[in-house]
Design a protein around this motif. Structure first.
Motif, mmCIF file in Angstrom:
data_model
loop_
_atom_site.group_PDB
_atom_site.id
_atom_site.type_symbol
_atom_site.label_atom_id
_atom_site.label_comp_id
_atom_site.label_asym_id
_atom_site.label_seq_id
_atom_site.Cartn_x
_atom_site.Cartn_y
_atom_site.Cartn_z
ATOM 1 N N ALA A 29 3.780 -6.803 5.890
ATOM 2 C CA ALA A 29 4.117 -6.386 4.526
ATOM 3 C C ALA A 29 4.898 -7.490 3.810
ATOM 4 N N ASN A 32 2.468 -10.269 3.033
ATOM 5 C CA ASN A 32 1.608 -9.809 1.958
ATOM 6 C C ASN A 32 2.345 -9.846 0.617
ATOM 7 N N SER A 33 3.595 -9.457 0.623
ATOM 8 C CA SER A 33 4.408 -9.484 -0.593
ATOM 9 C C SER A 33 4.599 -10.924 -1.092
ATOM 10 N N ASP A 36 1.404 -12.096 -2.613
ATOM 11 C CA ASP A 36 1.237 -11.506 -3.942
ATOM 12 C C ASP A 36 2.087 -12.240 -4.975
ATOM 13 N N GLN A 37 3.311 -12.592 -4.587
ATOM 14 C CA GLN A 37 4.197 -13.329 -5.492
ATOM 15 C C GLN A 37 3.624 -14.706 -5.811
#
Length: 103
Positions: A29, A32-33, A36-37
């Motif tokens: 997670a 993944n975060s 995404d950023q």
């Protein structure tokens, strides 16, 4: 026998990496975060780049028009000067007229 990447010195069994470190859902997670950023930053950077590129094209076109106008004005002023010179020459007495007046 060749390895998994075509390396002739490694057998396919030796090329397999057994990684005992298991990643939990939290690590995935977090990664993944971060991805995404990064993706969001890259999208923003791409939008800014596109905007700057558009402004650059507008500026270049504006400069082309200004140069065209300047050249047209310069050519127009040169033709006006030439026209004025021709008019002045036609209003000045000719050499023959001056000779007639002097005699």
């Amino acid at each position: 026998m060749s390895g998994p990447n075509g390396d002739p010195n490694i057998s396919s069994e030796e090329g397999i990496i057994n990684d005992d470190d298991e990643f939990g859902e939290e690590e995935y997670a977090a990664v993944n975060s971060m991805l995404d950023q990064i993706n969001s930053y890259l999208d923003d950077l791409e939008e800014r780049n596109d905007a700057l590129n558009g402004k650059l094209h507008e500026l270049l076109e504006s400069n082309r028009e200004a140069r065209r106008d300047f050249r047209a004005q310069l050519a127009g002023s040169q033709t006006q000067e030439e026209h004025r010179d021709v008019e002045e020459e036609s209003t000045l007495p000719s050499k023959q007229d001056q000779d007639k007046e002097n005699n």
